[in-house]
Scaffold this active site. Structure first.
Site, PDB file in Angstrom:
ATOM      1  N   TRP A 104       0.821  -1.221   0.000  1.00 34.10           N
ATOM      2  CA  TRP A 104       0.000   0.000   0.000  1.00 34.10           C
ATOM      3  C   TRP A 104       0.849   1.263   0.000  1.00 34.10           C
ATOM      4  CZ3 TRP A 104      -0.881  -4.035   3.534  1.00 34.10           C
ATOM      5  CH2 TRP A 104      -1.942  -4.885   3.190  1.00 34.10           C
ATOM      6  N   SER A 106       3.141   2.001   2.355  1.00 36.00           N
ATOM      7  CA  SER A 106       3.522   2.423   3.699  1.00 36.00           C
ATOM      8  C   SER A 106       4.950   1.980   4.016  1.00 36.00           C
ATOM      9  CB  SER A 106       2.556   1.828   4.728  1.00 36.00           C
ATOM     10  OG  SER A 106       2.888   2.246   6.026  1.00 36.00           O
ATOM     11  N   THR A 107       5.703   2.845   4.685  1.00 32.62           N
ATOM     12  CA  THR A 107       7.059   2.538   5.123  1.00 32.62           C
ATOM     13  C   THR A 107       7.059   2.363   6.639  1.00 32.62           C
ATOM     14  OG1 THR A 107       7.624   4.855   5.458  1.00 32.62           O
ATOM     15  CG2 THR A 107       7.993   3.949   3.249  1.00 32.62           C
ATOM     16  N   PRO A 108       8.134   1.825   7.223  1.00 32.05           N
ATOM     17  CA  PRO A 108       8.207   1.752   8.691  1.00 32.05           C
ATOM     18  C   PRO A 108       7.997   3.112   9.360  1.00 32.05           C
ATOM     19  CG  PRO A 108       9.894   0.353   7.725  1.00 32.05           C
ATOM     20  CD  PRO A 108       9.275   1.104   6.588  1.00 32.05           C
ATOM     21  N   ALA A 112       5.127   4.081  12.038  1.00 33.79           N
ATOM     22  CA  ALA A 112       5.484   4.612  13.358  1.00 33.79           C
ATOM     23  C   ALA A 112       4.764   5.933  13.628  1.00 33.79           C
ATOM     24  CB  ALA A 112       6.996   4.801  13.457  1.00 33.79           C
ATOM     25  N   LYS A 180       0.475  27.286   1.070  1.00 39.94           N
ATOM     26  CA  LYS A 180       0.798  26.926   2.451  1.00 39.94           C
ATOM     27  C   LYS A 180       1.386  25.525   2.447  1.00 39.94           C
ATOM     28  CE  LYS A 180      -1.183  26.720   7.097  1.00 39.94           C
ATOM     29  NZ  LYS A 180      -2.396  26.937   7.909  1.00 39.94           N
ATOM     30  N   ASP A 276      -9.511  32.093  15.194  1.00 38.40           N
ATOM     31  CA  ASP A 276      -8.261  32.858  15.078  1.00 38.40           C
ATOM     32  C   ASP A 276      -8.510  34.134  14.289  1.00 38.40           C
ATOM     33  OD1 ASP A 276      -5.617  33.468  15.407  1.00 38.40           O
ATOM     34  OD2 ASP A 276      -4.887  32.139  13.833  1.00 38.40           O
TER      35      ASP A 276
END
Length: 456
Positions: A104, A106-108, A112, A180, A276
């Site tokens: 998918w 995703s990395t470690p 994390a 931004k 804000d």
């Protein structure tokens, strides 16, 4: 020869980007699978259990530290999900790839971050781990949002920072825009990523001439970016510093711009609380009208706040006292802020400008409000009463922005009529003077004609 499908490791926390799976999928190891695959899954199991010595023995026996299961996940993925710093350190020391992607993407490090394992995040980043994709990455090309902008289209060659630090000017398809950015080095800050998601979700809902226009975003690569219209005249804070106190009729005209933009936000379903609202978050367009901007700490009314605002979030000078009392807030916090901006336009200085900003909340909590120093005539036609109603200690007694608009329109009409009344006597005098001069000129010509005739 038929190729066997690798088994899937299913214990513990799973990939942060994996979809939910049904249990009927193959999730167990077939007894006929090769020993290498069995040992590889055992490595992932020991990583999940935190068995440091067991992992050392397996690796010493020659097991591939980068073994992947059928989802392309490794032992480092598993240990990172669990937040096992010592296991992660061992795997990296024994040659584990720091940034392997699962099926998918995703990395470690991604895992994390998702599971908020901060010590592991620091360790992975120390070993050179980079977030290879944005945390908003979709799993299928058809899921890419319509507003997605290709970052290659954004030209920062002549970019400069705007007054709000995270904003930069860029060129997009020949048009100047405000961008931004959420830089890669803050992806480990879940609060900032969450705030970015919230702001993006809000901006997609907004379409109003007195609210800054959302143009698109970069969400499928890093850094994440939100792209809005660029207003070269800058923010209202800089304008007020330059101009000082404004004439009441001009102040009321600006106040109407702000109130209309805020009323649109508050009447959204569910209501959007800006939280804000201050001069630096209000921009001026080419026609001199004002637009509400910067929704970095805004919230939908249905979303409960789990922590108070900090000085890094906003300016203390414009925040309602109930916010700092950590009480339940609603749209009336924006009404309080609005009253202070309106008074600043008349006074020509920020609220309690001689008081240190960190001390201002205590002043508001003591039910003190900025003094009215300008001449009383500047607060005529109900303007002072409106300001006082808007900063009422009891939020429920503050008017809504719809009510504020009605009162401001009435005040503006009175001020406009007064201005016209001042002009009319002068115009009448000038017209009368012109008529007298014309009559005197006609009389002179008539006398001259009579004198000429009598001489003949």
């Amino acid at each position: 020869m038929e190729t066997k499908t690798p088994a899937r490791f299913t214990l513990g926390k799973q990939s942060s980007m994996a979809p939910e799976r049904h249990r009927e999928e193959s999730e167990v190891v077939d007894g006929e699978q090769e020993q290498e695959e069995v040992d590889g899954l055992r490595l992932m199991y020991l990583a999940n259990e935190g068995d440091l010595e067991g992992i050392r023995e397996l690796l010493d026996s020659g097991i591939d530290v980068n073994f992947r299961d059928m989802d392309d996940r490794t032992a480092l993925h598993v240990a990172s999900c669990q937040g096992l710093t010592d296991i992660v350190a061992l795997l990296l020391d024994r040659g584990a790839l720091v940034d392997p992607k699962d099926r998918w993407g995703s990395t470690p490090l991604s895992d994390a971050i998702h599971y908020k394992k901060h010590d592991v995040i620091k360790l992975l980043e120390k070993h050179g781990a980079k977030l290879l994709m944005a945390s908003m990455h979709v799993k299928h090309p058809l899921q890419v949002p319509e507003y997605e902008i290709d970052p290659k289209e954004l030209d920062f060659t002549h970019s400069v920072e705007l007054t709000k630090g995270t904003f930069q000017i860029a060129s997009w398809r020949g048009t100047q825009v405000a961008v931004k950015k959420l830089e890669e080095d803050v992806f480990s800050n879940e609060d900032k990523v969450s705030a970015f998601r919230d702001e993006l979700a809000l901006l997609q809902k907004i379409r109003h001439p007195n609210v800054v226009q959302f143009l698109g975003a970069v969400t499928q690569s890093s850094p994440l970016m939100i792209v809005t219209e660029y207003l070269p005249k800058g923010d209202f804070s800089a304008y007020l510093k330059c101009k000082g106190a404004l004439k009441p009729i001009i102040a009321v005209r600006f106040a109407l711009d702000i109130a209309r933009g805020m009323n649109y936000l508050h009447e959204n379903k569910p209501a959007i609380i800006h939280r804000d609202l201050e001069p630096s978050n209000i921009l001026r367009d080419d026609c001199g009208h004002l637009k509400v901007a910067d929704f970095g700490v805004s919230k939908l009314l249905t979303v409960k706040e789990d922590k108070p605002l900090t000085c890094l979030d906003t300016s203390f000078r414009y925040v309602a006292p109930e916010v700092f009392k950590y009480e339940e807030v609603d749209t009336k916090v924006d009404v309080f802020s609005f009253s202070l901006i309106l008074q600043e336009m008349i006074e020509g200085c920020p609220p309690f400008y001689t008081t240190q900003e960190i001390e201002v909340p205590k002043v508001y909590a003591a039910r003190e409000r900025p003094p009215f120093r300008a001449p009383a005539k500047y607060y005529g036609h109900g303007l002072k009463e409106l300001i006082e109603d808007c900063w009422n200690e009891n939020p429920s007694k503050r008017p809504t922005f719809r009510q504020i608009i009605t009162r401001l329109e009435s005040i503006h009409k009175s001020l406009s009529n007064r201005s016209r009344w001042k002009v009319r006597p002068l115009q009448c005098f000038q017209n009368l003077e012109a008529m007298l001069k014309k009559d005197q000129s006609n009389r002179s010509r008539s006398n001259l004609s009579s004198h000429s005739t009598s001489s003949i």
